[in-house]
Design an enzyme around this catalytic site. Sequence first.
Site, PDB file in Angstrom:
ATOM      1  N   PRO A   2       0.835  -1.205   0.000  1.00 48.08           N
ATOM      2  CA  PRO A   2       0.000   0.000   0.000  1.00 48.08           C
ATOM      3  C   PRO A   2       0.870   1.255   0.000  1.00 48.08           C
ATOM      4  O   PRO A   2       1.834   1.351   0.748  1.00 48.08           O
ATOM      5  CB  PRO A   2      -0.789  -0.123   1.307  1.00 48.08           C
ATOM      6  CG  PRO A   2      -0.770  -1.574   1.637  1.00 48.08           C
ATOM      7  CD  PRO A   2       0.544  -2.077   1.141  1.00 48.08           C
ATOM      8  N   GLU A   3       0.517   2.199  -0.883  1.00 48.05           N
ATOM      9  CA  GLU A   3       1.246   3.469  -0.957  1.00 48.05           C
ATOM     10  C   GLU A   3       0.370   4.561  -0.363  1.00 48.05           C
ATOM     11  O   GLU A   3      -0.694   4.284   0.204  1.00 48.05           O
ATOM     12  CB  GLU A   3       1.634   3.743  -2.405  1.00 48.05           C
ATOM     13  CG  GLU A   3       2.505   2.636  -3.000  1.00 48.05           C
ATOM     14  CD  GLU A   3       2.891   2.877  -4.450  1.00 48.05           C
ATOM     15  OE1 GLU A   3       3.060   4.044  -4.838  1.00 48.05           O
ATOM     16  OE2 GLU A   3       3.032   1.886  -5.199  1.00 48.05           O
ATOM     17  N   HIS A  92      -5.572 -15.197   8.644  1.00 49.80           N
ATOM     18  CA  HIS A  92      -4.451 -14.272   8.805  1.00 49.80           C
ATOM     19  C   HIS A  92      -4.798 -13.034   9.640  1.00 49.80           C
ATOM     20  O   HIS A  92      -4.111 -12.014   9.530  1.00 49.80           O
ATOM     21  CB  HIS A  92      -3.916 -13.869   7.432  1.00 49.80           C
ATOM     22  CG  HIS A  92      -3.403 -15.023   6.626  1.00 49.80           C
ATOM     23  ND1 HIS A  92      -2.259 -15.719   6.970  1.00 49.80           N
ATOM     24  CD2 HIS A  92      -3.895 -15.629   5.512  1.00 49.80           C
ATOM     25  CE1 HIS A  92      -2.058 -16.692   6.094  1.00 49.80           C
ATOM     26  NE2 HIS A  92      -3.031 -16.660   5.203  1.00 49.80           N
ATOM     27  N   ARG A 111       1.561 -12.035   5.040  1.00 52.40           N
ATOM     28  CA  ARG A 111       3.012 -12.222   5.131  1.00 52.40           C
ATOM     29  C   ARG A 111       3.587 -11.923   6.521  1.00 52.40           C
ATOM     30  O   ARG A 111       4.768 -12.146   6.768  1.00 52.40           O
ATOM     31  CB  ARG A 111       3.710 -11.330   4.097  1.00 52.40           C
ATOM     32  CG  ARG A 111       3.328 -11.666   2.664  1.00 52.40           C
ATOM     33  CD  ARG A 111       4.318 -11.087   1.705  1.00 52.40           C
ATOM     34  NE  ARG A 111       3.925 -11.272   0.319  1.00 52.40           N
ATOM     35  CZ  ARG A 111       4.689 -10.966  -0.715  1.00 52.40           C
ATOM     36  NH1 ARG A 111       5.892 -10.440  -0.510  1.00 52.40           N
ATOM     37  NH2 ARG A 111       4.267 -11.149  -1.942  1.00 52.40           N
TER      38      ARG A 111
END
Length: 279
Positions: A2-3, A92, A111
């Site tokens: 994400p930016e 997750h 992750r």
Amino acid sequence: MPELPEVETVKRGLDALVVGKKIKKIDIYYPKMVLPNVTEFTKALTGQIIQGIDRRGKYLLFHFSDQQSMVSHLRMEGKYSVHSHEMPLSKHDHVVFEFTDGSELRYNDTRKFGRMVLVPTGEEFTVAGLKTIGPEPTPETLSVEYMAETMKKHHKSIKSFLLDQNMIAGLGNIYCDEVLWLAKIHPLQPTNTISLSKIVTLREKIFEELNLAIQAKGTTVFSYLDASGHAGSFQNQLHVYQRTGKPCERCGTAIERIKVAQRGTHFCPFCQKLIEVKG
């Protein structure tokens, strides 16, 4: 990853969904995700109210009552979402903030790269990553003078420069490719060889592109979702990113892909020529 537009979209969603709520309980299923440690983290925040949320670059800053703040970096795959307590957890979901009204803020990260760092309010910028972060890409904080002076000192490629969060905060791989195409600058152009007129154009295109992306609630290329579980739509407006072999919208030349700073980089070889500057 994400930016800035994606993190800003998450921030705005969380503003509406969780600010003002009181934490009843915190469940942490991956202890490495919180700092300084699980015991201190849960003890400090249980019973506290989320009073506000800020964004700096790609970081979210949660402010709680009792002068506590949490610096959160989503890294590659991190997502916040709000659910009822009755909804089963996903595989997750690693950190769950249960509120007194029965709702929950869940942090999901396939992750497990994301981190949450608890610090006293006012000490957020002592956290690694925020200590040296560059200016926000807004007209008020990113001046032509700053860009010109800083870029003059660097010989590395402009793409590498833009990716460096110490230079300008918030830009990542997608938006670097896009703004360089818009400004007609080759991603490998040495930073200190870019003219002032091009710097002015690049600055303007950064503002324009980020604002458009925020309006579209970000870009979903792989797995990004906002706080309500919705995908962004700006991927439908991308000009070069992941368009290898497709015709450039301006000139029809096939978009090429190279590696810059170990990142896949997309550009038009006709519109974005690498300019040799003779000393």
